[in-house]
Design a protein around this motif. Structure first.
Motif, PDB file in Angstrom:
ATOM      1  N   LYS A   1      55.974 -55.673 -24.728  1.00 10.66           N
ATOM      2  CA  LYS A   1      55.906 -57.003 -25.336  1.00 10.66           C
ATOM      3  C   LYS A   1      55.444 -56.794 -26.768  1.00 10.66           C
ATOM      4  CE  LYS A   1      56.441 -59.590 -21.544  1.00 10.66           C
ATOM      5  NZ  LYS A   1      57.383 -60.655 -21.402  1.00 10.66           N
ATOM      6  N   PRO A   2      55.556 -57.800 -27.631  1.00 10.09           N
ATOM      7  CA  PRO A   2      55.127 -57.594 -29.021  1.00 10.09           C
ATOM      8  C   PRO A   2      53.672 -57.147 -29.168  1.00 10.09           C
ATOM      9  CG  PRO A   2      56.454 -59.560 -28.866  1.00 10.09           C
ATOM     10  CD  PRO A   2      56.236 -59.075 -27.458  1.00 10.09           C
ATOM     11  N   ARG A   3      52.812 -57.470 -28.219  1.00  7.92           N
ATOM     12  CA  ARG A   3      51.402 -57.111 -28.344  1.00  7.92           C
ATOM     13  C   ARG A   3      50.841 -56.373 -27.133  1.00  7.92           C
ATOM     14  NH1 ARG A   3      48.849 -59.236 -32.692  1.00  7.92           N
ATOM     15  NH2 ARG A   3      50.028 -60.716 -33.888  1.00  7.92           N
ATOM     16  N   VAL A   4      51.695 -55.899 -26.237  1.00  5.80           N
ATOM     17  CA  VAL A   4      51.249 -55.205 -25.024  1.00  5.80           C
ATOM     18  C   VAL A   4      52.132 -53.980 -24.802  1.00  5.80           C
ATOM     19  CG1 VAL A   4      50.889 -55.396 -22.531  1.00  5.80           C
ATOM     20  CG2 VAL A   4      50.538 -57.400 -23.985  1.00  5.80           C
ATOM     21  N   GLY A   5      51.487 -52.838 -24.539  1.00  6.72           N
ATOM     22  CA  GLY A   5      52.245 -51.632 -24.289  1.00  6.72           C
ATOM     23  C   GLY A   5      51.415 -50.552 -23.643  1.00  6.72           C
ATOM     24  N   PHE A   6      51.964 -49.343 -23.590  1.00  6.84           N
ATOM     25  CA  PHE A   6      51.171 -48.225 -23.115  1.00  6.84           C
ATOM     26  C   PHE A   6      51.000 -47.214 -24.229  1.00  6.84           C
ATOM     27  CE2 PHE A   6      55.371 -46.504 -21.829  1.00  6.84           C
ATOM     28  CZ  PHE A   6      55.275 -45.216 -22.307  1.00  6.84           C
ATOM     29  N   ARG A   7      50.004 -46.357 -24.063  1.00  5.06           N
ATOM     30  CA  ARG A   7      49.653 -45.403 -25.107  1.00  5.06           C
ATOM     31  C   ARG A   7      49.388 -44.043 -24.459  1.00  5.06           C
ATOM     32  NH1 ARG A   7      44.956 -46.189 -29.669  1.00  5.06           N
ATOM     33  NH2 ARG A   7      44.383 -44.009 -29.812  1.00  5.06           N
ATOM     34  N   PHE A   8      49.902 -42.988 -25.086  1.00  2.98           N
ATOM     35  CA  PHE A   8      49.672 -41.623 -24.644  1.00  2.98           C
ATOM     36  C   PHE A   8      49.060 -40.838 -25.792  1.00  2.98           C
ATOM     37  CE2 PHE A   8      51.098 -37.206 -24.301  1.00  2.98           C
ATOM     38  CZ  PHE A   8      50.525 -36.880 -23.089  1.00  2.98           C
ATOM     39  N   ASP A   9      47.947 -40.164 -25.544  1.00  7.58           N
ATOM     40  CA  ASP A   9      47.263 -39.354 -26.565  1.00  7.58           C
ATOM     41  C   ASP A   9      47.044 -37.942 -26.041  1.00  7.58           C
ATOM     42  OD1 ASP A   9      44.974 -41.413 -28.299  1.00  7.58           O
ATOM     43  OD2 ASP A   9      46.301 -42.174 -26.771  1.00  7.58           O
ATOM     44  N   VAL A  10      47.011 -36.993 -26.952  1.00  4.94           N
ATOM     45  CA  VAL A  10      46.502 -35.652 -26.681  1.00  4.94           C
ATOM     46  C   VAL A  10      45.539 -35.339 -27.815  1.00  4.94           C
ATOM     47  CG1 VAL A  10      47.046 -33.201 -26.503  1.00  4.94           C
ATOM     48  CG2 VAL A  10      48.566 -34.876 -25.469  1.00  4.94           C
ATOM     49  N   LYS A  11      44.297 -34.978 -27.450  1.00  2.58           N
ATOM     50  CA  LYS A  11      43.285 -34.673 -28.459  1.00  2.58           C
ATOM     51  C   LYS A  11      42.608 -33.353 -28.125  1.00  2.58           C
ATOM     52  CE  LYS A  11      42.401 -39.394 -29.737  1.00  2.58           C
ATOM     53  NZ  LYS A  11      41.473 -40.484 -29.872  1.00  2.58           N
ATOM     54  N   VAL A  12      42.365 -32.572 -29.152  1.00  2.00           N
ATOM     55  CA  VAL A  12      41.618 -31.333 -29.031  1.00  2.00           C
ATOM     56  C   VAL A  12      40.295 -31.567 -29.738  1.00  2.00           C
ATOM     57  CG1 VAL A  12      41.555 -28.893 -29.670  1.00  2.00           C
ATOM     58  CG2 VAL A  12      43.711 -29.941 -28.985  1.00  2.00           C
ATOM     59  N   TYR A  13      39.216 -31.132 -29.110  1.00  2.00           N
ATOM     60  CA  TYR A  13      37.951 -31.295 -29.789  1.00  2.00           C
ATOM     61  C   TYR A  13      37.110 -30.035 -29.715  1.00  2.00           C
ATOM     62  CZ  TYR A  13      36.364 -32.805 -25.122  1.00  2.00           C
ATOM     63  OH  TYR A  13      36.106 -32.906 -23.793  1.00  2.00           O
ATOM     64  N   ARG A  14      36.244 -29.889 -30.724  1.00  2.00           N
ATOM     65  CA  ARG A  14      35.327 -28.762 -30.847  1.00  2.00           C
ATOM     66  C   ARG A  14      33.925 -29.322 -30.719  1.00  2.00           C
ATOM     67  NH1 ARG A  14      31.894 -26.744 -34.352  1.00  2.00           N
ATOM     68  NH2 ARG A  14      31.622 -24.516 -34.522  1.00  2.00           N
ATOM     69  N   TRP A  15      33.097 -28.658 -29.927  1.00  2.00           N
ATOM     70  CA  TRP A  15      31.723 -29.082 -29.765  1.00  2.00           C
ATOM     71  C   TRP A  15      30.833 -27.867 -29.552  1.00  2.00           C
ATOM     72  CZ3 TRP A  15      29.932 -29.035 -24.435  1.00  2.00           C
ATOM     73  CH2 TRP A  15      30.921 -28.721 -23.530  1.00  2.00           C
TER      74      TRP A  15
END
Length: 191
Positions: A148-162
């Protein structure tokens, strides 16, 4: 109990995305001065030296679009994972992060927007006996697909250092990776 809750969370998310996908007239265009929020399910993989196995959990995020392509976003997620070698020991990893998200508006792809993100935050590791918190730096990317114009799905891949704090994990640098899938909602801004 947690193993029952995770599938029901994922099933609810899939059902929600199925409902909002009815009627497929969507334009994926974030607007200036709009808000974005959503929930997601992360799968986290940690460096071998941490002895933390692959974990899964839940998370929430919210952000403000200063411009259609520039977003300041905050997120919190909680992941549970087993110890690699010692049965019965579980790690609870909580992450709070503030990210800058750069959205790329690709001509001809009105429903999908790719993005890159960079951020900093706190990582809290609890093994049931001790807790430790350290600073984490994240970088990654992904895409949003709007039903929809304001509704969807999201896919992320993140790498982090700690860095381990010396209490739960040795005081050295570690890397980890999160893959997340969730719903995204836009509120406010120009219509």
């Amino acid at each position: 109990m947690p193993s029952v809750r995770r599938p029901s969370l994922l099933a609810s998310l899939v059902l929600l995305l199925g409902i909002v996908s009815i009627g497929n007239e969507a334009l994926a265009r974030e607007t200036d001065k709009s808000w974005e929020f959503g929930a997601y399910a992360p799968v986290s993989r940690y460096a071998a030296a941490t002895n933390i196995d692959v974990g899964s959990g839940f998370g929430v995020r919210g952000g403000y679009h200063f411009k259609a392509t520039k977003v300041l976003e905050g997120s919190f997620d909680s992941v549970s994972a087993d110890h690699v070698d010692l049965p019965g020991i579980k790690f609870d990893v909580n992450k709070f992060s503030v990210d800058y998200v750069r959205i790329f508006l690709v001509k001809g792809h009105d429903k999908m927007t790719p993005f890159a993100s960079f951020g900093v935050g706190a990582i809290n590791v609890d093994n049931g006996t001790d807790k430790g918190t350290s600073t984490g730096y994240r970088a990654g990317g992904g895409f949003k697909f709007f039903f929809k114009p304001r509704v969807g799905f999201r896919f992320d891949v993140k790498v982090y250092r700690w860095h381990g704090d010396g209490t739960v994990l040795a005081g050295r640098s570690y890397f980890a990776m999160d893959a997340t899938f969730g719903a995204t909602f836009l509120v406010g801004g120009a219509k």
